[in-house]
Design a protein around this motif. Structure first.
Motif, PDB file in Angstrom:
ATOM      1  N   PRO A  70      76.481 -40.823  86.774  1.00 54.49           N
ATOM      2  CA  PRO A  70      76.888 -40.909  85.106  1.00 54.49           C
ATOM      3  C   PRO A  70      75.511 -42.799  85.111  1.00 54.49           C
ATOM      4  O   PRO A  70      75.612 -44.132  85.594  1.00 54.49           O
ATOM      5  CB  PRO A  70      77.595 -41.974  85.210  1.00 54.49           C
TER       6      PRO A  70
ATOM      7  N   ALA B 189      75.824 -43.965  81.484  1.00 56.84           N
ATOM      8  CA  ALA B 189      75.454 -44.661  80.276  1.00 56.84           C
ATOM      9  C   ALA B 189      76.873 -46.227  80.079  1.00 56.84           C
ATOM     10  O   ALA B 189      76.115 -46.787  79.321  1.00 56.84           O
ATOM     11  CB  ALA B 189      77.185 -43.607  79.438  1.00 56.84           C
ATOM     12  N   HIS B 190      77.350 -46.396  81.179  1.00 55.05           N
ATOM     13  CA  HIS B 190      77.601 -47.806  81.775  1.00 55.05           C
ATOM     14  C   HIS B 190      76.466 -48.804  81.308  1.00 55.05           C
ATOM     15  O   HIS B 190      77.282 -50.442  82.040  1.00 55.05           O
ATOM     16  CB  HIS B 190      78.624 -47.442  82.940  1.00 55.05           C
ATOM     17  N   SER B 191      75.769 -48.694  81.875  1.00 54.09           N
ATOM     18  CA  SER B 191      74.222 -49.207  82.506  1.00 54.09           C
ATOM     19  C   SER B 191      73.969 -50.594  81.930  1.00 54.09           C
ATOM     20  O   SER B 191      74.175 -50.405  80.727  1.00 54.09           O
ATOM     21  CB  SER B 191      73.231 -48.297  82.971  1.00 54.09           C
ATOM     22  N   LEU B 192      74.334 -51.782  82.355  1.00 50.32           N
ATOM     23  CA  LEU B 192      74.025 -52.943  81.805  1.00 50.32           C
ATOM     24  C   LEU B 192      72.184 -53.317  81.476  1.00 50.32           C
ATOM     25  O   LEU B 192      71.668 -53.882  80.957  1.00 50.32           O
ATOM     26  CB  LEU B 192      74.016 -54.439  82.104  1.00 50.32           C
TER      27      LEU B 192
ATOM     28  N   ARG C 180      67.369 -45.429  78.917  1.00 53.11           N
ATOM     29  CA  ARG C 180      68.068 -44.716  79.478  1.00 53.11           C
ATOM     30  C   ARG C 180      68.246 -43.754  79.939  1.00 53.11           C
ATOM     31  O   ARG C 180      68.163 -42.536  78.769  1.00 53.11           O
ATOM     32  CB  ARG C 180      70.177 -45.243  80.017  1.00 53.11           C
TER      33      ARG C 180
ATOM     34  N   GLU D  32      70.395 -39.644  81.509  1.00 52.60           N
ATOM     35  CA  GLU D  32      71.262 -39.317  82.566  1.00 52.60           C
ATOM     36  C   GLU D  32      70.543 -38.190  83.575  1.00 52.60           C
ATOM     37  O   GLU D  32      70.034 -37.152  83.059  1.00 52.60           O
ATOM     38  CB  GLU D  32      72.576 -38.361  81.768  1.00 52.60           C
TER      39      GLU D  32
ATOM     40  N   THR E 149      69.619 -46.032  90.069  1.00 48.08           N
ATOM     41  CA  THR E 149      70.576 -46.184  90.590  1.00 48.08           C
ATOM     42  C   THR E 149      71.359 -45.114  91.023  1.00 48.08           C
ATOM     43  O   THR E 149      70.542 -44.057  91.303  1.00 48.08           O
ATOM     44  CB  THR E 149      71.467 -46.775  89.227  1.00 48.08           C
TER      45      THR E 149
ATOM     46  N   TYR F 175      80.932 -56.285  88.173  1.00 44.91           N
ATOM     47  CA  TYR F 175      80.695 -56.611  87.468  1.00 44.91           C
ATOM     48  C   TYR F 175      81.692 -56.807  85.964  1.00 44.91           C
ATOM     49  O   TYR F 175      81.889 -57.175  85.143  1.00 44.91           O
ATOM     50  CB  TYR F 175      79.554 -57.380  87.099  1.00 44.91           C
ATOM     51  N   ASP F 176      82.364 -55.407  86.393  1.00 45.52           N
ATOM     52  CA  ASP F 176      82.897 -54.587  84.487  1.00 45.52           C
ATOM     53  C   ASP F 176      83.830 -53.899  85.501  1.00 45.52           C
ATOM     54  O   ASP F 176      83.719 -52.786  86.456  1.00 45.52           O
ATOM     55  CB  ASP F 176      81.900 -54.102  84.049  1.00 45.52           C
TER      56      ASP F 176
ATOM     57  N   LEU G  73      78.259 -57.158  78.132  1.00 46.39           N
ATOM     58  CA  LEU G  73      80.029 -57.285  78.275  1.00 46.39           C
ATOM     59  C   LEU G  73      80.654 -57.846  78.170  1.00 46.39           C
ATOM     60  O   LEU G  73      82.461 -57.641  78.000  1.00 46.39           O
ATOM     61  CB  LEU G  73      80.250 -58.430  80.547  1.00 46.39           C
TER      62      LEU G  73
ATOM     63  N   ARG H  77      82.747 -55.808  75.539  1.00 44.24           N
ATOM     64  CA  ARG H  77      83.227 -54.355  75.917  1.00 44.24           C
ATOM     65  C   ARG H  77      84.296 -53.856  75.543  1.00 44.24           C
ATOM     66  O   ARG H  77      85.095 -55.246  75.688  1.00 44.24           O
ATOM     67  CB  ARG H  77      82.379 -54.517  77.610  1.00 44.24           C
TER      68      ARG H  77
END
Length: 276
Positions: free
Chosen positions: A13, A15-18, A39, A41, A65, A218-219, A273, A276
């Motif tokens: 996935p 969607a979470h990428s910083l 980004r 998918e 990634t 990191y999260d 971050l 979130r």
């Protein structure tokens, strides 16, 4: 006036990428107003079509990634020695003549994150885990560790893999079962490469005079292990440090501008971050 260029992070996935936050902050700081960073998918099956139908001369590069870091290699015109050493590419730079060259900025990013916190050389280290990030950790340790590395793993197959990476990278790797990971902390540097929650049960075993913990998560942050480490007075390097330092190197390669704005990128990541 800057040339219009595109860049993006691919993965699944995603969607979470910083990465978009970090790269866009760099573009703003560098005055690259016409550059975009998105980004997408994309999984392993869709990657060849993306390269064939989307990746044209308007692109400066890609961040990759999981699960694409190995799948991309056959699609490239060249691969750096750093990336080839761990068979993992997280950066693709598209040159003006259309060549697509892969690199791995995770490895020098780890080294840079540690050096920023005063860790230049250690005489021994431990690695928690045995996945793709663990092999990058071994490659980073090949540059800064002068003695043995103990990898704590869950299976005999993983143990054999880590010893194999050690031989390939020139690192003296010993392996131990995960059940003994509570004894991992008597070395100057511990690198935790496991998914969220995996090391939580180890937090009570942090010693009074701990060295440095590099936790690649990191999260959520801090992890229980990182929190216990900091409370005990040990030095902690986090996943955002790694993310920012590897992204700095990506920005420099894709834009040709050095140095990339580390402080602005870190602030943007911290703000994202916190939101979130």
């Amino acid at each position: 006036m800057s040339t219009v260029k595109r860049a993006a992070v691919l993965g699944s996935p995603i969607a979470h990428s910083l990465s978009p936050v970090l790269h866009r902050a760099a573009y703003a700081e560098l005055g690259l107003a016409d550059w975009t960073y998105d980004r997408f998918e994309v999984d392993e099956a869709a990657l060849p079509d993306f390269f064939a139908s989307v990746l044209d001369a308007s692109w400066a590069g890609l961040s990759l990634t999981m699960p694409l870091k190995r799948a991309v290699i056959p699609l490239l015109d060249g691969v750096s020695e750093t990336a080839r050493s761990v068979e993992a590419v997280n950066t693709v730079v598209v040159s003006d003549d259309g060549r697509r060259v892969g690199d791995n900025t995770d490895i020098p990013g780890m080294v840079a994150a540690l050096r920023e916190r005063g860790v230049d050389k250690v005489e021994a280290a431990a690695v928690l885990g045995a996945g793709a990030t663990a092999s990058s950790a071994l490659a980073a340790l090949a540059r800064i560790c002068t003695g043995p590395v103990t990898a704590f793993v869950r299976s005999g197959a993983r143990a054999a893999e880590m010893r194999g990476w050690g031989e390939r990278l020139g690192v003296e790797v010993h392996t131990a079962p995960w059940e003994e990971a509570a004894h991992a902390f008597d070395v100057p540097l511990v690198i935790a490469t496991t998914p969220a929650g995996t090391t939580d049960a180890l937090a009570p075993y942090v010693p009074e005079h701990a060295g440095t913990l590099f936790d690649v998560l990191y999260d959520p942050w801090p992890t229980p292990l990182a929190a216990a480490w900091a409370e005990g007075g040990g030095r902690v390097v986090g996943g955002l440090d790694l993310l920012v330092h590897q992204a700095v190197l990506q920005v420099e390669q894709m834009t040709g501008r050095t140095p990339a704005p580390l402080a602005a990128m870190r602030t943007a990541g911290e703000d994202a971050l916190a939101a979130r």
